[in-house]
Design an enzyme around this catalytic site. Structure first.
Site, short mmCIF file in Angstrom:
data_model
loop_
_atom_site.label_atom_id
_atom_site.label_comp_id
_atom_site.label_asym_id
_atom_site.label_seq_id
_atom_site.Cartn_x
_atom_site.Cartn_y
_atom_site.Cartn_z
N HIS A 31 0.85 -1.20 0.00
CA HIS A 31 0.00 0.00 0.00
C HIS A 31 0.88 1.25 0.00
CE1 HIS A 31 1.07 0.46 4.20
NE2 HIS A 31 0.64 -0.78 4.44
P1 TYD Z 1 -1.25 -2.50 7.90
O1 TYD Z 1 -0.76 -1.10 8.05
O2 TYD Z 1 -2.06 -2.83 6.67
O3 TYD Z 1 -0.02 -3.51 8.01
P2 TYD Z 1 1.20 -3.73 6.99
O4 TYD Z 1 1.30 -2.54 6.10
O5 TYD Z 1 2.39 -3.89 7.85
O6 TYD Z 1 0.93 -4.98 6.25
O7 TYD Z 1 -2.08 -2.87 9.21
C1 TYD Z 1 -2.57 -4.16 9.48
C2 TYD Z 1 -3.77 -4.03 10.40
O8 TYD Z 1 -3.39 -3.41 11.62
C3 TYD Z 1 -4.90 -3.20 9.83
O9 TYD Z 1 -6.11 -3.87 10.14
C4 TYD Z 1 -4.86 -1.91 10.58
C5 TYD Z 1 -4.18 -2.27 11.89
N1 TYD Z 1 -3.32 -1.16 12.37
C6 TYD Z 1 -3.77 -0.35 13.40
O10 TYD Z 1 -4.88 -0.51 13.93
N2 TYD Z 1 -2.96 0.68 13.84
C7 TYD Z 1 -1.75 0.89 13.28
O11 TYD Z 1 -1.03 1.83 13.70
C8 TYD Z 1 -1.30 0.05 12.20
C9 TYD Z 1 0.04 0.25 11.55
C10 TYD Z 1 -2.12 -0.96 11.79
#
Ligand code: TYD
Length: 137
Positions: free
Chosen positions: A52
């Protein structure tokens, strides 16, 4: 966003026979105020994270333990950074597509972020990301 604004930043390293110590201070070692900290761990072999872009959020990523790769993409150029030491990290400006993979067993990715968590700041679709980049030109 110019992908060249992303960069590996070396952190201070206090070498000591009792064990080493490294430091991150906002605005001093990294170019933003630290508003949020999260970490990624227990990643099963072969898994990917990220996939993303953020509209506004900037990040600084450190491999506190083990190793992994971070791929950055500005819609034209892709760059891969291998992180495997706890005394440097990768500054990721806003507006870049990013993916993380190749996590080693027991790797620990520390991520410092410049904004509070906001689901609306994410761009999850690569084509949307490309369209947004083209609109900005
Ligand atoms: P995501 O940012 O998509 O993870 P990555 O980019 O590392 O694969 O986040 C995964 C899940 O965690 C998503 O459901 C949102 C949650 N999340 C939070 O609630 N707070 C946060 O600060 C972050 C980074 C993620």
């Amino acid at each position: 966003m110019d992908i060249r604004n992303s960069q590996i930043i070396d952190l201070p390293k206090i070498l000591d026979k009792r064990g080493n110590l490294s430091i991150i201070e906002q605005y001093k070692n990294i170019p933003f105020k630290i508003v949020r900290t999260y970490w990624i761990y227990d990643v099963p072999g072969g898994e990917k994270r990220g996939g993303h872009a953020y509209r506004e959020n900037e990040e600084f990523i450190v491999a506190l333990s083990g190793s992994f790769d971070v791929m950055l993409d500005n819609g034209k150029t892709r760059m891969k950074f291998s992180l495997n030491r706890s005394y440097y990290g990768l500054y990721v400006p806003k507006g870049l597509w990013r993916e993380m993979d190749n996590f080693s067993t027991n790797s620990l990715a520390l991520v410092l972020a410049s904004t509070p968590y906001d689901a609306g700041d994410y761009i999850y679709d690569y084509n949307d990301f490309i369209d947004l980049n083209n609109e900005r030109k």
